[in-house]
Design an enzyme around this catalytic site. Structure first.
Site, PDB file in Angstrom:
ATOM      1  CB  ALA A 212      48.150  39.412  25.079  1.00 27.72           C
ATOM      2  N   PRO A 213      46.680  36.656  24.040  1.00 29.48           N
ATOM      3  CG  PRO A 213      46.901  34.422  23.325  1.00 29.48           C
ATOM      4  CD  PRO A 213      46.393  35.262  24.462  1.00 29.48           C
ATOM      5  CG  ASP A 231      47.414  41.894  27.372  1.00 28.70           C
ATOM      6  OD1 ASP A 231      46.419  41.160  27.416  1.00 28.70           O
ATOM      7  OD2 ASP A 231      48.410  41.743  28.131  1.00 28.70           O
ATOM      8  CE  LYS A 298      40.105  33.951  35.333  1.00 31.34           C
ATOM      9  NZ  LYS A 298      39.805  32.639  34.934  1.00 31.34           N
TER      10      LYS A 298
HETATM   11  C1  LIG Z   1      42.636  35.432  29.362  1.00 27.08           C
HETATM   12  S1  LIG Z   1      43.825  36.486  28.695  1.00 27.08           S
HETATM   13  C2  LIG Z   1      42.964  37.219  27.355  1.00 27.08           C
HETATM   14  C3  LIG Z   1      42.786  36.310  26.180  1.00 27.08           C
HETATM   15  C4  LIG Z   1      42.309  37.048  24.959  1.00 27.08           C
HETATM   16  N1  LIG Z   1      40.934  37.515  25.120  1.00 27.08           N
HETATM   17  C5  LIG Z   1      42.382  36.207  23.717  1.00 27.08           C
HETATM   18  O1  LIG Z   1      41.335  36.029  23.059  1.00 27.08           O
HETATM   19  O2  LIG Z   1      43.473  35.739  23.336  1.00 27.08           O
HETATM   20  C6  LIG Z   1      43.930  37.766  29.867  1.00 27.08           C
HETATM   21  C7  LIG Z   1      44.851  38.907  29.480  1.00 27.08           C
HETATM   22  O3  LIG Z   1      44.577  40.010  30.331  1.00 27.08           O
HETATM   23  C8  LIG Z   1      45.768  40.742  30.460  1.00 27.08           C
HETATM   24  N2  LIG Z   1      45.705  41.684  31.576  1.00 27.08           N
HETATM   25  C9  LIG Z   1      45.659  41.411  32.903  1.00 27.08           C
HETATM   26  N3  LIG Z   1      45.659  42.557  33.614  1.00 27.08           N
HETATM   27  C10 LIG Z   1      45.689  43.576  32.705  1.00 27.08           C
HETATM   28  C11 LIG Z   1      45.681  45.005  32.815  1.00 27.08           C
HETATM   29  N4  LIG Z   1      45.668  45.610  33.995  1.00 27.08           N
HETATM   30  N5  LIG Z   1      45.685  45.728  31.672  1.00 27.08           N
HETATM   31  C12 LIG Z   1      45.689  45.134  30.464  1.00 27.08           C
HETATM   32  N6  LIG Z   1      45.697  43.789  30.310  1.00 27.08           N
HETATM   33  C13 LIG Z   1      45.695  43.019  31.411  1.00 27.08           C
HETATM   34  C14 LIG Z   1      46.829  39.678  30.635  1.00 27.08           C
HETATM   35  O4  LIG Z   1      48.104  40.189  30.309  1.00 27.08           O
HETATM   36  C15 LIG Z   1      46.333  38.596  29.664  1.00 27.08           C
HETATM   37  O5  LIG Z   1      47.009  38.691  28.438  1.00 27.08           O
END
Ligand SMILES: C[S@@+](CC[C@H](N)C(=O)[O-])C[C@H]1O[C@@H](n2cnc3c(N)ncnc32)[C@H](O)[C@@H]1O
Length: 344
Positions: A212-213, A231, A298
């Site tokens: 997400a998004p 997500d 990260k």
């Molecule tokens: C930087 S955003 C991703 C952006 C995405 N790649 C895009 O192109 O729009 C990071 C995402 O990782 C998700 N996230 C964090 N921990 C997670 C988990 N344990 N399982 C699945 N998603 C996770 C967050 O909810 C967030 O939406």
């Protein structure tokens, strides 16, 4: 020549790590910043060809771009500089007729000139085209003329995009934002595709973890892949109902897939690298042998080399590292490009 000079560029704040990586290859190397934390002169105790070959073979993670310095011209910061540069090019005549040549000029931020870096390209392009029969281009060049303008000195070098590690000016990748673009994060995967020479359309089925998004998901769908997006957060409404998309609004720790269900796994989770890599490792049986993974890591507490080591410890031996690179669109992070090896 037993020594050579280059200009290296890294993302702001990461130049020290690029320097550390270059120093490992050439222990006697000396650096001087042209732009704090970002752009620096490299004085290497080896011939230019040797330095270039070593950097291409052991490409530093944090070195975004490099350009050779073959000539240094004095600058008065007035329009006369452009006349001198034109004259210099007229004498140098370094290209074969028909070559595609890009002039890439940059300047230090704080110093004012009577012309812009783009003015350098504007001045040199007609000379290249009319007097030297080469084709001036912006992208897709055979050769690049790199011009770096500082207070008093113009650093000048000619090289190929491959030798520069990037064919973008200073490695600053500028994609056009689309009107319907779901997130800026899409640029990271676009850049990974370009930087790792990865043709995303060759894959069949992708798992997008932390989707997400939906920027990465939208790119994978544009490349005609079947996509499973995981997500706990919601994907952008424009993606819902796409016939090739399965959305699992769940934590990545709570999903299970059939063995070998995917040939591409991407993960852009903004989470601690340790937790992220453990989660990804658990999902790796779902990636088929020979499948590829693109993973953002990260850099939480800096210490980037240690972070990469620890992340890889969790992913290996199932995955082998093909390349680790801090992309221009990576902020406090870097990107890993990996492949799933056959089990022994
Ligand atoms: C930087 S955003 C991703 C952006 C995405 N790649 C895009 O192109 O729009 C990071 C995402 O990782 C998700 N996230 C964090 N921990 C997670 C988990 N344990 N399982 C699945 N998603 C996770 C967050 O909810 C967030 O939406």
């Amino acid at each position: 020549m037993t020594s050579s000079r280059f200009i290296g560029s890294a993302n702001f704040g990461f130049a020290q790590y690029a320097q550390e990586e270059i120093r490992r290859l050439f222990p006697g190397v000396k650096f001087r910043y042209l732009e704090a934390g970002e752009v620096f002169l490299i004085d290497a105790p080896a011939p230019a060809e040797e330095v270039t070959a070593a950097l291409l073979e052991h490409e530093p993670i944090f070195l975004r771009h490099i350009q050779p310095v073959q000539h240094e011209l004095p600058l008065g910061k007035t329009a006369d500089d452009l006349m001198r540069l034109i004259q210099f090019m007229q004498e140098l005549r370094p290209f074969a007729a028909g070559e595609k040549v890009a002039v890439q000029a940059r300047k230090v931020k704080e110093v004012k000139f009577a012309y812009t870096p783009f003015g350098v390209k504007d001045a040199l392009d007609p000379i290249l085209e009319q007097e030297q029969s080469v084709e001036p281009v912006v992208r897709g060049a055979d050769k690049i003329i790199s011009v770096y303008l500082t207070d008093g000195t113009c650093y000048f070098g000619i090289s190929t995009p491959y030798e520069n590690l990037s064919d973008w000016n200073g490695g600053m990748v500028r994609y056009r934002k689309e009107e319907e673009q779901v997130s800026r994060a899409k640029f990271k995967l676009l850049e990974a595709e370009e930087r790792f020479h990865l043709d995303l359309s060759q894959f069949r089925s992708a798992l997008d973890i932390g989707a997400a998004p939906g920027g990465w998901t939208s790119l994978l769908l544009e490349r005609d892949l079947q996509v499973t997006a995981v997500d706990p957060g919601a994907l952008h409404p424009s993606l819902s109902g796409h016939p090739n998309l399965t959305i699992l609004q769940k934590n990545a720790g709570d999903v299970v897939f059939a063995e070998g269900a995917f040939d591409l796994l991407v993960c852009d989770m903004s989470w601690s690298p340790k937790q992220m890599s453990k989660l990804v490792a658990e999902l790796l049986p779902a990636l088929e042998t020979g499948g590829v993974a693109v993973i953002t890591v990260k850099l939480m507490h800096k210490k980037p080399f240690q972070t990469v080591r620890e992340t890889l410890e969790n992913l290996e031996p199932q995955l082998v590292l093909l390349k680790a690179k801090q992309l221009f669109h990576n902020r406090e992070e870097l990107t890993l490009y990996l492949m799933k090896e056959e089990e022994l």
